[in-house]
Structures are given as structure tokens and as C-alpha cells.
Design a protein around this motif. Sequence first.
Motif, PDB file in Angstrom:
ATOM      1  N   ILE A  83      15.519  85.833  90.867  1.00  0.00           N
ATOM      2  CA  ILE A  83      14.738  86.469  89.804  1.00  0.00           C
ATOM      3  C   ILE A  83      15.098  87.949  89.682  1.00  0.00           C
ATOM      4  CG2 ILE A  83      12.383  87.086  89.062  1.00  0.00           C
ATOM      5  CD1 ILE A  83      12.550  84.173  88.818  1.00  0.00           C
ATOM      6  N   GLU A  84      15.357  88.611  90.796  1.00  0.00           N
ATOM      7  CA  GLU A  84      15.683  90.035  90.761  1.00  0.00           C
ATOM      8  C   GLU A  84      17.019  90.313  90.088  1.00  0.00           C
ATOM      9  OE1 GLU A  84      17.741  90.668  95.128  1.00  0.00           O
ATOM     10  OE2 GLU A  84      15.559  90.836  94.961  1.00  0.00           O
ATOM     11  N   ASN A  85      17.894  89.292  89.964  1.00  0.00           N
ATOM     12  CA  ASN A  85      19.196  89.466  89.319  1.00  0.00           C
ATOM     13  C   ASN A  85      19.149  89.229  87.815  1.00  0.00           C
ATOM     14  OD1 ASN A  85      20.291  90.014  91.817  1.00  0.00           O
ATOM     15  ND2 ASN A  85      20.988  87.924  92.148  1.00  0.00           N
ATOM     16  N   ILE A  86      18.030  88.746  87.285  1.00  0.00           N
ATOM     17  CA  ILE A  86      17.918  88.486  85.846  1.00  0.00           C
ATOM     18  C   ILE A  86      17.743  89.806  85.113  1.00  0.00           C
ATOM     19  CG2 ILE A  86      16.562  87.364  84.034  1.00  0.00           C
ATOM     20  CD1 ILE A  86      15.896  85.171  86.074  1.00  0.00           C
ATOM     21  N   LYS A  87      18.626  90.056  84.157  1.00  0.00           N
ATOM     22  CA  LYS A  87      18.612  91.311  83.396  1.00  0.00           C
ATOM     23  C   LYS A  87      17.929  91.164  82.049  1.00  0.00           C
ATOM     24  CE  LYS A  87      21.367  93.005  86.540  1.00  0.00           C
ATOM     25  NZ  LYS A  87      20.737  93.164  87.794  1.00  0.00           N
ATOM     26  N   GLU A  88      18.172  90.025  81.374  1.00  0.00           N
ATOM     27  CA  GLU A  88      17.681  89.866  80.005  1.00  0.00           C
ATOM     28  C   GLU A  88      17.439  88.393  79.709  1.00  0.00           C
ATOM     29  OE1 GLU A  88      19.091  90.954  75.425  1.00  0.00           O
ATOM     30  OE2 GLU A  88      20.528  91.159  77.066  1.00  0.00           O
ATOM     31  N   ILE A  89      16.457  88.140  78.858  1.00  0.00           N
ATOM     32  CA  ILE A  89      16.203  86.793  78.337  1.00  0.00           C
ATOM     33  C   ILE A  89      16.211  86.890  76.824  1.00  0.00           C
ATOM     34  CG2 ILE A  89      14.580  84.879  78.167  1.00  0.00           C
ATOM     35  CD1 ILE A  89      13.568  85.617  80.949  1.00  0.00           C
ATOM     36  N   ILE A  90      17.059  86.103  76.196  1.00  0.00           N
ATOM     37  CA  ILE A  90      17.133  86.059  74.735  1.00  0.00           C
ATOM     38  C   ILE A  90      16.423  84.786  74.290  1.00  0.00           C
ATOM     39  CG2 ILE A  90      18.644  85.991  72.724  1.00  0.00           C
ATOM     40  CD1 ILE A  90      20.789  87.349  74.529  1.00  0.00           C
ATOM     41  N   ILE A  91      15.431  84.943  73.438  1.00  0.00           N
ATOM     42  CA  ILE A  91      14.568  83.835  73.027  1.00  0.00           C
ATOM     43  C   ILE A  91      15.018  83.261  71.678  1.00  0.00           C
ATOM     44  CG2 ILE A  91      12.196  83.200  72.428  1.00  0.00           C
ATOM     45  CD1 ILE A  91      11.362  85.604  74.213  1.00  0.00           C
ATOM     46  N   GLY A  92      15.082  81.935  71.595  1.00  0.00           N
ATOM     47  CA  GLY A  92      15.298  81.252  70.322  1.00  0.00           C
ATOM     48  C   GLY A  92      16.712  81.221  69.814  1.00  0.00           C
ATOM     49  N   LYS A  93      17.700  81.496  70.650  1.00  0.00           N
ATOM     50  CA  LYS A  93      19.096  81.400  70.227  1.00  0.00           C
ATOM     51  C   LYS A  93      19.777  80.311  71.031  1.00  0.00           C
ATOM     52  CE  LYS A  93      21.341  84.830  68.586  1.00  0.00           C
ATOM     53  NZ  LYS A  93      22.228  85.991  68.531  1.00  0.00           N
ATOM     54  N   ASN A  94      20.919  79.885  70.549  1.00  0.00           N
ATOM     55  CA  ASN A  94      21.691  78.854  71.242  1.00  0.00           C
ATOM     56  C   ASN A  94      22.911  79.486  71.891  1.00  0.00           C
ATOM     57  OD1 ASN A  94      20.032  76.708  70.406  1.00  0.00           O
ATOM     58  ND2 ASN A  94      21.034  76.688  68.421  1.00  0.00           N
ATOM     59  N   LEU A  95      23.279  78.969  73.026  1.00  0.00           N
ATOM     60  CA  LEU A  95      24.485  79.386  73.717  1.00  0.00           C
ATOM     61  C   LEU A  95      25.542  78.317  73.434  1.00  0.00           C
ATOM     62  CD1 LEU A  95      25.667  81.441  75.782  1.00  0.00           C
ATOM     63  CD2 LEU A  95      24.935  79.874  77.567  1.00  0.00           C
ATOM     64  N   TRP A  96      26.651  78.700  72.830  1.00  0.00           N
ATOM     65  CA  TRP A  96      27.635  77.713  72.387  1.00  0.00           C
ATOM     66  C   TRP A  96      28.646  77.364  73.467  1.00  0.00           C
ATOM     67  CZ3 TRP A  96      25.966  75.145  68.509  1.00  0.00           C
ATOM     68  CH2 TRP A  96      25.105  75.762  67.599  1.00  0.00           C
ATOM     69  N   THR A  97      28.806  78.224  74.439  1.00  0.00           N
ATOM     70  CA  THR A  97      29.700  77.916  75.557  1.00  0.00           C
ATOM     71  C   THR A  97      28.996  78.274  76.856  1.00  0.00           C
ATOM     72  OG1 THR A  97      30.695  80.120  75.527  1.00  0.00           O
ATOM     73  CG2 THR A  97      31.783  78.412  74.219  1.00  0.00           C
ATOM     74  N   GLY A  98      29.465  77.727  77.936  1.00  0.00           N
ATOM     75  CA  GLY A  98      28.893  78.063  79.229  1.00  0.00           C
ATOM     76  C   GLY A  98      27.971  76.984  79.761  1.00  0.00           C
ATOM     77  N   LEU A  99      27.216  77.358  80.792  1.00  0.00           N
ATOM     78  CA  LEU A  99      26.335  76.417  81.478  1.00  0.00           C
ATOM     79  C   LEU A  99      25.057  76.210  80.674  1.00  0.00           C
ATOM     80  CD1 LEU A  99      25.928  74.711  83.989  1.00  0.00           C
ATOM     81  CD2 LEU A  99      25.018  76.731  85.124  1.00  0.00           C
ATOM     82  N   LYS A 100      24.759  74.938  80.364  1.00  0.00           N
ATOM     83  CA  LYS A 100      23.593  74.624  79.541  1.00  0.00           C
ATOM     84  C   LYS A 100      22.831  73.427  80.098  1.00  0.00           C
ATOM     85  CE  LYS A 100      25.913  74.152  75.695  1.00  0.00           C
ATOM     86  NZ  LYS A 100      26.246  74.007  74.286  1.00  0.00           N
ATOM     87  N   PRO A 101      22.019  73.635  81.140  1.00  0.00           N
ATOM     88  CA  PRO A 101      21.173  72.532  81.613  1.00  0.00           C
ATOM     89  C   PRO A 101      19.926  72.433  80.728  1.00  0.00           C
ATOM     90  CG  PRO A 101      20.912  74.428  83.033  1.00  0.00           C
ATOM     91  CD  PRO A 101      21.953  74.784  82.011  1.00  0.00           C
ATOM     92  N   ALA A 102      20.121  71.943  79.507  1.00  0.00           N
ATOM     93  CA  ALA A 102      19.041  71.910  78.522  1.00  0.00           C
ATOM     94  C   ALA A 102      19.167  70.673  77.657  1.00  0.00           C
ATOM     95  CB  ALA A 102      19.098  73.162  77.654  1.00  0.00           C
ATOM     96  N   THR A 103      18.043  70.272  77.031  1.00  0.00           N
ATOM     97  CA  THR A 103      18.036  69.101  76.155  1.00  0.00           C
ATOM     98  C   THR A 103      17.489  69.433  74.768  1.00  0.00           C
ATOM     99  OG1 THR A 103      15.893  68.467  77.045  1.00  0.00           O
ATOM    100  CG2 THR A 103      17.830  67.454  78.065  1.00  0.00           C
ATOM    101  N   ALA A 104      17.507  70.714  74.395  1.00  0.00           N
ATOM    102  CA  ALA A 104      16.996  71.111  73.083  1.00  0.00           C
ATOM    103  C   ALA A 104      17.671  72.404  72.632  1.00  0.00           C
ATOM    104  CB  ALA A 104      15.477  71.303  73.127  1.00  0.00           C
ATOM    105  N   ARG A 105      17.567  72.648  71.344  1.00  0.00           N
ATOM    106  CA  ARG A 105      18.064  73.898  70.767  1.00  0.00           C
ATOM    107  C   ARG A 105      16.941  74.926  70.768  1.00  0.00           C
ATOM    108  NH1 ARG A 105      19.406  71.482  65.260  1.00  0.00           N
ATOM    109  NH2 ARG A 105      17.718  70.202  65.966  1.00  0.00           N
ATOM    110  N   ASN A 106      17.274  76.164  70.416  1.00  0.00           N
ATOM    111  CA  ASN A 106      16.311  77.270  70.325  1.00  0.00           C
ATOM    112  C   ASN A 106      15.545  77.496  71.614  1.00  0.00           C
ATOM    113  OD1 ASN A 106      17.009  77.789  67.626  1.00  0.00           O
ATOM    114  ND2 ASN A 106      15.666  76.146  66.955  1.00  0.00           N
TER     115      ASN A 106
END
Length: 155
Positions: A83-106
Amino acid sequence: MKFKSRKDILFQILIGGFWALFIGFILFRIILYGQMDYKFIWVDILMLIVAVLLLWLNFGTEYELNKTELNYKSGPIRGKIEIENIKEIIIGKNLWTGLKPATARNGLIIKYNKYDEIYISPQTNETFVNKILEFNKKIKITTPKASVGHTQYNK
């Protein structure tokens, strides 16, 4: 605290479509040949592996927050972020490349360390962000301009 992943209709259609294609393919060959044709068994095994992987991703995606780390798992993909290494959280956008352990958009793009980022889709973005801010108030929260003012995040 555990968070289940939100299920997007697009992901559900992908899983249902693949299962329909898989079963339809096998039934078509049974009808065409009048019995199970074993020369295509490797194709069946490969399709079954992919279908099981999709179900595992669908039902096995979740995130767990505690005071020190965010743990994520999505089928065979597992990891943790301090948690201490987290710099930023962007809400409601999609990541088109990279690691995505997710089952929904936005969902949420979590930027951590110097250049690392991950995309997750908790059941509710607002609850997840509020909970993570309880553990680290220094995290920068970024929302798209269209949704500013629609949700309130505790700071």
C-alpha cells in the motif's frame, strides 16, 4: 477487507459465446459423424482448457485490502502490492495493455512503484478507493473530467 470483481456484460458474453461455440462444435461433429470423432480430441482438450480458464477468471477474481498490502487474484494470476508503494489511482478508465486481473471496464488503474500499473475492477470503485485511502492518505486520486463531482472520496 475482500472485494469481489464487478462482472461486465461484455466479459459475460465472451464466456457464454465461447462455451456455446465449444459445445456447438462438439455436437456438430457428433451429428456429422454419428459418434464422437477422436481425431479431433486435441482440439477438444485445448478448447476445454480455455473454457475452464475463462470460468476460473470469471468466478475467481477478487481483491483483498489490509493495512499493508493489496492482494489480487484472477484465476492463475496472483500478486500483491504494498500500500505504501501506491502513488496514484485513476478512476473509471481502462488500461489497454499490461496486467489486468479484472472482469469489467471502467475500473481502477493503480500506479505503484516507479513505473508499474495494474488494472482492477472492484464491485464498487468508490468503496474500494475510500478503504484504501484509510490505509494511505497520500495516494493521489484522479477522476475523468466527465465524472468529477459525481462521487465523493474521503481524503
